[in-house]
Design a protein around this motif. Sequence first.
Motif, mmCIF file in Angstrom:
data_model
loop_
_atom_site.group_PDB
_atom_site.id
_atom_site.type_symbol
_atom_site.label_atom_id
_atom_site.label_comp_id
_atom_site.label_asym_id
_atom_site.label_seq_id
_atom_site.Cartn_x
_atom_site.Cartn_y
_atom_site.Cartn_z
ATOM 1 N N LEU A 71 36.131 38.558 34.653
ATOM 2 C CA LEU A 71 35.759 39.664 35.532
ATOM 3 C C LEU A 71 34.522 39.397 36.390
ATOM 4 O O LEU A 71 33.992 40.311 36.990
ATOM 5 C CB LEU A 71 35.545 40.945 34.712
ATOM 6 C CG LEU A 71 36.805 41.517 34.055
ATOM 7 C CD1 LEU A 71 36.482 42.828 33.371
ATOM 8 C CD2 LEU A 71 37.922 41.728 35.074
ATOM 9 N N SER A 75 33.353 45.014 32.424
ATOM 10 C CA SER A 75 34.410 45.881 31.879
ATOM 11 C C SER A 75 33.821 47.161 31.308
ATOM 12 O O SER A 75 34.417 48.228 31.399
ATOM 13 C CB SER A 75 35.212 45.144 30.804
ATOM 14 O OG SER A 75 34.360 44.699 29.764
ATOM 15 N N LEU A 117 42.415 44.278 37.939
ATOM 16 C CA LEU A 117 42.309 45.130 36.756
ATOM 17 C C LEU A 117 42.628 46.575 37.140
ATOM 18 O O LEU A 117 43.439 47.241 36.500
ATOM 19 C CB LEU A 117 40.895 45.025 36.173
ATOM 20 C CG LEU A 117 40.522 45.878 34.959
ATOM 21 C CD1 LEU A 117 39.386 45.219 34.180
ATOM 22 C CD2 LEU A 117 40.119 47.302 35.316
ATOM 23 N N PHE A 157 39.549 48.737 28.200
ATOM 24 C CA PHE A 157 39.146 47.826 29.278
ATOM 25 C C PHE A 157 38.972 46.367 28.849
ATOM 26 O O PHE A 157 38.607 45.532 29.665
ATOM 27 C CB PHE A 157 37.868 48.343 29.950
ATOM 28 C CG PHE A 157 38.147 49.438 30.941
ATOM 29 C CD1 PHE A 157 38.499 50.707 30.511
ATOM 30 C CD2 PHE A 157 38.101 49.196 32.303
ATOM 31 C CE1 PHE A 157 38.787 51.716 31.418
ATOM 32 C CE2 PHE A 157 38.377 50.196 33.233
ATOM 33 C CZ PHE A 157 38.728 51.457 32.784
ATOM 34 N N VAL A 213 43.799 44.526 30.277
ATOM 35 C CA VAL A 213 43.572 45.925 29.952
ATOM 36 C C VAL A 213 44.771 46.411 29.160
ATOM 37 O O VAL A 213 45.827 45.775 29.178
ATOM 38 C CB VAL A 213 43.375 46.799 31.211
ATOM 39 C CG1 VAL A 213 42.054 46.480 31.867
ATOM 40 C CG2 VAL A 213 44.525 46.627 32.197
ATOM 41 N N VAL A 232 38.464 42.146 39.391
ATOM 42 C CA VAL A 232 38.211 43.565 39.166
ATOM 43 C C VAL A 232 39.251 44.408 39.886
ATOM 44 O O VAL A 232 39.785 45.375 39.334
ATOM 45 C CB VAL A 232 36.777 43.943 39.615
ATOM 46 C CG1 VAL A 232 36.601 45.452 39.630
ATOM 47 C CG2 VAL A 232 35.748 43.276 38.722
ATOM 48 N N TYR A 276 28.449 43.800 30.260
ATOM 49 C CA TYR A 276 29.834 43.556 30.656
ATOM 50 C C TYR A 276 30.237 44.385 31.879
ATOM 51 O O TYR A 276 29.953 45.579 31.952
ATOM 52 C CB TYR A 276 30.779 43.911 29.504
ATOM 53 C CG TYR A 276 31.185 42.732 28.621
ATOM 54 C CD1 TYR A 276 30.597 41.481 28.755
ATOM 55 C CD2 TYR A 276 32.172 42.896 27.645
ATOM 56 C CE1 TYR A 276 30.988 40.419 27.943
ATOM 57 C CE2 TYR A 276 32.558 41.845 26.827
ATOM 58 C CZ TYR A 276 31.966 40.609 26.983
ATOM 59 O OH TYR A 276 32.355 39.569 26.191
ATOM 60 N N ASP A 288 35.190 40.750 29.040
ATOM 61 C CA ASP A 288 34.926 40.250 30.398
ATOM 62 C C ASP A 288 35.581 38.907 30.696
ATOM 63 O O ASP A 288 35.944 38.636 31.827
ATOM 64 C CB ASP A 288 33.416 40.154 30.648
ATOM 65 C CG ASP A 288 32.898 41.397 31.363
ATOM 66 O OD1 ASP A 288 33.548 42.460 31.206
ATOM 67 O OD2 ASP A 288 31.879 41.313 32.066
ATOM 68 N N SER A 332 35.735 50.729 25.475
ATOM 69 C CA SER A 332 35.138 49.527 26.051
ATOM 70 C C SER A 332 34.466 48.697 24.968
ATOM 71 O O SER A 332 34.278 49.144 23.843
ATOM 72 C CB SER A 332 34.122 49.889 27.136
ATOM 73 O OG SER A 332 32.842 50.053 26.561
ATOM 74 N N ASN A 334 40.206 38.520 30.623
ATOM 75 C CA ASN A 334 40.435 39.960 30.510
ATOM 76 C C ASN A 334 41.917 40.345 30.576
ATOM 77 O O ASN A 334 42.699 39.757 31.309
ATOM 78 C CB ASN A 334 39.677 40.674 31.638
ATOM 79 C CG ASN A 334 39.930 42.168 31.667
ATOM 80 O OD1 ASN A 334 40.832 42.640 32.353
ATOM 81 N ND2 ASN A 334 39.177 42.899 30.888
ATOM 82 N N SER A 341 41.802 43.968 24.229
ATOM 83 C CA SER A 341 42.200 45.310 24.678
ATOM 84 C C SER A 341 43.193 45.947 23.694
ATOM 85 O O SER A 341 43.134 47.149 23.443
ATOM 86 C CB SER A 341 42.781 45.264 26.090
ATOM 87 O OG SER A 341 43.964 44.491 26.120
#
Length: 783
Positions: free
Chosen positions: A445, A484, A454, A420, A428, A451, A482, A423, A476, A426, A769
Amino acid sequence: MRKSRESWPASENKMRAKKIVIIGLVQGVGFRPFLDRLARRLGLRGYVRNVGGSEVEVWVEGGEEILEEFVKRLVSEKPPPAFIEEIRVEEVEPQGYREFIIKESGRDFKARSNIPPDIAMCHDCLLEILNPEDRRYRYPFNSCAWCGPRFSMISNIPYDRVNTSMRKYPLCSECLREYKDPENLRRYHAQGISCKVDGPRLALLDPGGMLVDDKNPIETAAKLIEEGSIIAVKGLGGFHLAALATSDDVVARLRARKKRPRKPFAVMGIDSIVLRRLVYMDEGDEEVLNSPQAPILLLPKREDTPVSKLVSPGLSHEGVFVAYTPLHYLLLKETRDKFLVMTSGNLTGEPMCRDEDCAFRELKNVADYFLVHDREIVHRVDDSVIRKTGGRYVLLRRSRGYAPLWIRIPGKLPRDVVAFGSDLNNTVAIGFEDKIVVSPYIGDLDEAKSVSELEGYLRFLVSSYHLNEDNLIVVSDKHPGYVSKRLAVEYAEKRGARLVEVQHHLAHILSVVGEKWLEGRILGVALDGLGWGDDNTIWGGEVILVDTEEASYKRVASLSPLPLTSDMDTVKPLRILVGLLAEKGFSLEETVSMLKRIGVGEDEIHEMLLVHRLVNRGLFKPASSTGRLIDVASAILGVGRERSYDGEPAIRLEAVAFNGGLIDPPDIRTYGENGVLRLNAWRYIEWVLENLGAPTPHIARTFLKSLGEGYGRLIAESARGLRVEPEIVVSGGAGVNEFIVRGLEKALEREGFKVVLPSRIPLNDEGISFGQVYYCLLACGST
Ligand SMILES: [Zn+2]
Ligand SMILES: [Zn+2]
């Protein structure tokens, strides 16, 4: 000698056969018709076909020398956007093929294929739109097997027209003929092609959505831009805002409407020749600008640049890129300047709009007109950004042209992995087998929209690559606050998946270890903003030892912590100075007089004195943050006192440093504390205060370079007795700073170390990530 010469004709006549498997980005980029033509030209027989998800298999029969030439030329003459990760050549028994054919490949829908990224307009497509004799003359959506949208319009894989937003444009008879003709190098089986007859349509609309022009929308839009209008342009991966770059008035209006006071805008030129009037570039830079990825490249501004100072206020470099679609090219061609501000069409902090609904809602008070088309953008794709640090190209944003191509790692993951990220900035990532796929840049995020982006990317990647959702590892960050992390916990719980937490700076360092396939005992330094540390304090200037064989890590050294009292400290770095002064025993009066000395106003001083009291009462969080230390220096010098975008005070300080020389540097002090070697941060601040009489650029340059040298010393001292590899890995947002890296290199190279920066993964939090997935290769085991 003579004898062997006589035997030549015999061996040349002897028929040999090779089966060649080519792995990489070789599907959807015109590889099969290219191989077909090459084989025919060399008089070889056999076949070519797509196999698996990202392999092409070719069987060739002919004389030995010709076969070798074939292998050589398939590498050197491959279609421009293709890239080859691996070639396997196998000697096989000739089967007596009579001709060379392109075999229809039975699509294996289970195969995991490398999703092709969006590719900048190729030279041949450009020639077509400029040629009045060509049926695609002035056609804004021209594309071929070598170029055009890919990921931005794919809703499903494999990459076939029915799985893209081109499905609603059935090919006309002319296009169909090209599509079916194996002799047509650039259009045979090219999934995205179209023409004026069957392709998407353009229209120019007003902010109310009323039609302004659909006959000559490009000409009209260009004319309006010349007159000072701001136009929202729906491009390849989203909306841009286009405006005159040479007019202070226009750029100021764009800033006011976008509520973006200083964050730099990118400038798009019709080609790199035009951009040479704006910035200094060498051959390598020009190659990057004109590559199939066509990223934004930060280059030093020319003193006589015609671009308004308001485009990138206070910065030494301009972000420039070339027109990468026919639409952008044709629009620029109609303008006087041949270059324009081309910035992402969003409100500050929100993702770029990719459809008309969003554009008319969010940009109605920003843009005067909207140049739109009816092709759906399935995935938002931002422009990628590259800069140079210490002579190397480093990625600041990995998006268009690069994402979501997978990156291979030197081993197989124990299970499928979903990570994830962080934050801020970001992305992924997913991992399977020996591959990691990182999403395009998503954003911060703290926005609900980010979000949902994501979640959208994750859904797409997990289903496209058929991840086993019943047996996942979810990764994570450790930060308890966070978003995330909360999302990762929910995601894992829903699927009964194992959740693994990876420390932020370990992930930074592993992102480089994983990209470079490093092994053994590796020392890395994360020069970062703020990340949650293993001891529940904030980290951001960490030297970490990674042992890839033992699958272990240890924080061996760090910057000495700064006192943080609130999130406001990041926005107004002088607050951290006040905290530091309090910590060092400066009285309230002494602090006030220091602030006055550096030109802080009465009201602001009053506001900041609360920090003095908080620190004296112990109400602060220690943070060993490189980013915040640089911010404080920038603020003391009056270069960046208030942050309006990510990294602003540090970026401005670097810009000032480019004009400076070196003065007497601070002495570097290290000391041990609870088994961690520390670099004294206060000494740097003290030195800046002591040198306030010197020219600011000199202080800036010397400060940054000696900070790099300080970290170099810290690393070298930590390395003693550790038996580490010679490569020292650098990551974290401040790791792109030219002078810090030069300082690091100076201090480390004389000790026999080599400084390694990533080239395919961004150093900033976008790379987290990837590092999180890579952690699982080393440490998640088979359980
Ligand atoms: Zn093309
Ligand atoms: Zn057509």
